[in-house]
Motif scaffolding. Structure first.
Motif, short mmCIF file in Angstrom:
data_model
loop_
_atom_site.label_atom_id
_atom_site.label_comp_id
_atom_site.label_asym_id
_atom_site.label_seq_id
_atom_site.Cartn_x
_atom_site.Cartn_y
_atom_site.Cartn_z
N ILE A 279 -26.28 39.34 -17.05
CA ILE A 279 -27.36 38.82 -16.20
C ILE A 279 -28.53 38.30 -17.03
O ILE A 279 -29.39 37.59 -16.53
CB ILE A 279 -27.88 39.87 -15.16
N PHE B 119 -25.85 32.85 -16.08
CA PHE B 119 -25.37 33.88 -15.16
C PHE B 119 -25.39 33.45 -13.70
O PHE B 119 -24.38 33.56 -13.00
CB PHE B 119 -26.17 35.17 -15.35
N LEU B 120 -26.54 32.94 -13.23
CA LEU B 120 -26.65 32.63 -11.80
C LEU B 120 -25.63 31.58 -11.37
O LEU B 120 -25.07 31.67 -10.29
CB LEU B 120 -28.07 32.16 -11.48
N ASN C 18 -22.29 33.30 -11.21
CA ASN C 18 -22.25 34.42 -10.26
C ASN C 18 -21.99 33.96 -8.84
O ASN C 18 -21.50 34.73 -8.01
CB ASN C 18 -23.59 35.17 -10.34
N LYS D 209 -23.34 41.24 -8.29
CA LYS D 209 -24.56 41.48 -9.06
C LYS D 209 -25.68 40.58 -8.54
O LYS D 209 -25.42 39.42 -8.20
CB LYS D 209 -24.33 41.16 -10.55
N GLU D 210 -26.89 41.10 -8.51
CA GLU D 210 -28.07 40.32 -8.11
C GLU D 210 -27.83 39.61 -6.78
O GLU D 210 -28.07 38.39 -6.65
CB GLU D 210 -28.43 39.28 -9.18
#
Lengths: 447, 327
Positions: free
Chosen positions: B117, B122-123, B126, B139-140
């Protein structure tokens, strides 16, 4: 209510910097009140004090490190090496915009053009009115303050016009400007990795990007204000259709260029002085305008290039041409000159800008290969180019029509099916073609 | 005011309706499957052989020779780390059972360094999990993204991909890439870039010791635990690479000793077999079998999967009897 929401809006970026706006607002408010009562030389002292304090805050946050580094470099040239003093500060968003609005207010009161505002809350709302707080338009007291003070009632026509203007602003920003920014950033972040047409393309793309980014923001700001029944001043009027640089500056970032005209250029003597003094005034105004944009010599140079361009235009070119072909040629020349000047604005350093100028024509001996390599090296494929070209065509068509008419109002007179179809298409274009995964911050937020 | 709000709502509804229709059409017409998640719609009920992993999992396992005899599935996704392998296994554990062979690729970026993350990619990566995992395993988690990825995907992808889908020019991204051969790229340069990318998250303490990523190690232990609970057979494997990639990794003087001592330790502690094909001479100079310095192409993956299954699974009685009898 406007004041609370404006302060909340600003604090959602960085709460502690609200103190700066409050301080500048308080200083200019008190200066206005004192100016109204003062007589003779005392008025000048109050004006000078208020200007120094307001501009001093701007200088400290925006220009101190630049000034310190420049002095250090200059002394280094004379073999007096000193380390520059560096202050670690975050540049408060919109500081250049609201500072100029406060300074403009104090000067207007000093000149007796407007009375000083007595109600601090209303004055503070005028300085911090949220749609235009972070990137303008830099409003004049005469236009905005009376509107802030007036009672507001919902106006259907104004609100719908505002929404339509906002939609057009979002199209310019999210679809065109953000679509081009990835290529511009790629090239100008590492210009030495590119040569030839790639550099020309990146510069042309920036010419469109900066226009769509900033005028898009202005449209969104003006549209938002209209929802509240407030009319902000127009900031752009089809600038790339100008036939002279003088006309360009009457159409580009109108609120800033007219600010410099009214508060810098004219007080310096404007054009009512000898030719040399006139040109010196012009150059000085544009150098200051360049510096306003950012604490870097590239911005100063950008302003200087425009200043010199205006001087040369005044010296060499005659009246407006009436023949269509000449008008078109002049428009193309002005656009090309502006594009050339933007390369100083977008470059990270003067050395980078020089590299772009000297390497942009590399490989032009084989024109087709020159063009092909330009597109391929920045990674722009045919599909992307075709889509972007369609958007540019829409932009230029609307801008061209806007020269003589209010396009939004005109569309408002169409039949309901045609009108709504167009609005839906625009919304879909914005939703589907807004760029994903690219930086979407407005360029002018940094100023 | 009422008229304004009513018209605005009508406008929003119309736009959302059209977006919904376009989205359905896009989902049907798009074959690019860039995030490689469409395969999860056809996951076999009883998997007999499967693998997890990152792009080393997607590209390096090709079950084409076994598809008619066994139920096989590739859980690999680009840049997927063990922590998401674990989450996928947790979510789809009902699809594996007694005797299922579960290959868990251990890449050089799997066990060390920062949490994913913290990386700026990552975003972007993800997002894909919103289509294949429940929210508690993401996650997140962000509900707006969840709605977007599941109902308005066409708004979140690159507009060029939407155009390509509608004009029939989209093609399966991974399939296209899988056909390539490493001779088409500058392998030395690619190895350098891949190595920099793979080791960039590594962190060191003040004594210069490489820091282990506890989240990833726990995820690996968790995967092995689930496999054991369900009677499946986890097998750790490091996939083959070209020698240029191995040489680049070697430039980090302590990497190999850090990596192999840790993998062997985990293998011993958990009683899980570990096979290292990274230095296998059948692959390290076989440029025909690679897309680039660290990914096998379709042909290479077919050969590697054959070798893997024959050398590890079918050769050993303890596995041979199990595969095919899973429930």
């Amino acid at each position: 209510m406007i004041l609370v929401s404006s302060y909340y809006f600003y604090m959602s970026w960085n709460a502690k910097y609200i103190v700066l706006i409050l301080f500048t607002t308080l200083v200019s408010y008190l200066a206005g009140r004192m100016l109204e009562r003062a007589e003779g030389g005392k008025k000048e002292k109050i004006l000078g004090f208020a200007a120094v304090v307001c501009l001093g805050v701007l200088f400290y946050f925006k220009y101190f490190n630049f000034f310190s580094a420049s002095v250090s470099e200059m002394l280094g040239l004379f073999f007096v090496p000193i380390d520059p003093i560096v202050v670690n500060l975050v540049l408060p968003v919109g500081i250049s915009f609201y500072t100029f609005q406060t300074v403009g207010y104090v000067i207007d009161v000093y000149r007796g053009e407007i009375p000083a505002e007595r109600h601090f809350g209303k004055y503070a709302a005028f300085i911090s009115f949220f749609p235009q707080l972070v990137a303008g338009p830099i409003e004049r007291t005469k236009n905005l303050l009376p509107q802030i003070k007036a009672e507001h009632y919902f106006d259907y026509d104004s609100a719908t016009y505002g929404l339509k203007l906002m939609a057009w602003g979002y199209f310019k920003k999210l679809v065109i400007a953000d679509g081009l920014s990835q290529y511009v950033c790629k090239v100008y972040d590492a210009p030495r990795s590119y040569e030839g047409f790639a550099l020309v393309l990146a510069t042309l793309f920036f010419t469109l990007q900066i226009y769509c980014d900033f005028s898009g923001y202005s449209d969104i700001a003006i549209g938002t204000a209209k929802l509240f029944g407030v009319d902000l001043m127009m900031n752009f009027k089809s600038p790339y259709f100008s036939q002279s640089l003088k006309e360009f500056w009457g159409r580009w970032h109108i609120s800033l260029s007219s600010w410099f005209r009214d508060y810098v250029y004219i007080p310096l003597g404007g054009n009512r002085v000898g030719r040399c003094q006139h040109y010196a005034n012009l150059l000085l105004t544009f150098l200051a305008s360049g510096l306003w944009h950012g604490a870097n010599w590239t911005f100063v140079l950008w302003g200087g290039v425009h200043g010199i361009g205006l001087i040369l235009e005044d010296l060499l070119l005659g009246k407006k041409e009436s023949r269509r072909i000449w008008r078109m040629l002049r428009t193309i020349c002005v656009f090309s000159f502006c594009a050339f000047a933007w390369l100083f604005f977008v470059s990270h350093s003067i050395v980078d800008a020089w590299y772009v100028i000297t390497s942009a024509l590399n490989g032009i001996g084989s024109p087709l290969e020159y063009l092909r390599r330009g597109f391929s090296s920045i990674g722009m494929g045919k599909t992307k180019l075709a889509a972007e070209a369609c958007f540019w065509a829409i932009l230029f068509y609307v801008d061209y029509r806007s020269l003589n008419e209010d396009v939004i109002e005109k569309i408002g007179n169409w039949g309901v099916v045609a009108r709504w179809s167009l609005y839906i298409c625009l919304a879909l274009l914005v939703l589907f073609f807004s760029q994903k995964g690219v930086a979407t911050e407005f360029v002018y937020f940094q100023f | 005011m009422k008229k304004f709000i009513a018209k605005l709502l009508l406008f929003i509804l119309l736009v959302l309706g059209i977006v919904g229709i376009i989205n359905v059409a896009y989902m049907q017409m798009d074959v690019s499957d860039k995030d490689d998640t469409k395969k999860f719609a056809t996951i076999p009920a009883h998997i007999q052989i499967c693998n997890f992993g990152s792009s080393h999992g997607i590209y390096d396992f090709n079950y084409v020779d076994f598809d008619d005899k066994y139920e096989c599935f590739n859980f690999g996704l680009p840049s997927q780390r063990l922590s998401y392998d674990f989450r996928l296994l947790k979510n789809y554990q009902n699809h594996i059972g007694k005797g299922t062979i579960v290959f868990i690729p251990i890449s050089y970026f799997s066990l060390f360094g920062k949490d994913e993350i913290e990386s700026k990619e990552f975003l972007a990566k993800n997002k894909r999990y919103y289509r294949i995992l429940p929210k508690e395993l993401i996650k997140e988690y962000d509900i707006v993204l969840d709605v977007g990825m599941n109902y308005f995907l066409s708004l979140l992808v690159n507009p060029n991909d939407v155009i390509k889908a509608f004009i029939g020019q989209s093609s399966n991204f991974h399939e296209e890439r899988w056909k390539k051969k490493s001779m088409e790229v500058n392998v030395a340069e690619d190895a350098k870039n891949a190595c920099a990318r793979h080791l960039k998250l590594d962190k060191f303490d003040e004594n210069g010791n490489r820091l282990v990523n506890q989240e990833e190690i726990e995820a690996l232990r968790g995967m092995i635990g689930i496999c054991h609970e369900r009677g499946a057979i986890p097998i750790l494997v490091t996939v083959p690479f070209l020698e240029e990639y191995l040489m680049e990794i070697r430039k980090d003087a302590t990497f190999y000793s850090d990596f192999y001592s840790l993998v062997n330790k985990i293998s011993k502690e958990t009683g899980t077999e570990y096979y290292d094909y990274a230095f296998d001479k059948r692959f390290t100079t076989h440029y025909d079998w690679f897309i680039n310095s660290d990914h096998l192409n379709r042909e290479g993956a077919k050969n590697f999967t054959n070798i893997l299954l024959h050398e590890i699974v079918f050769k050993q009685e303890k596995y041979k009897d199990e595969v095919g009898n899973c429930s």
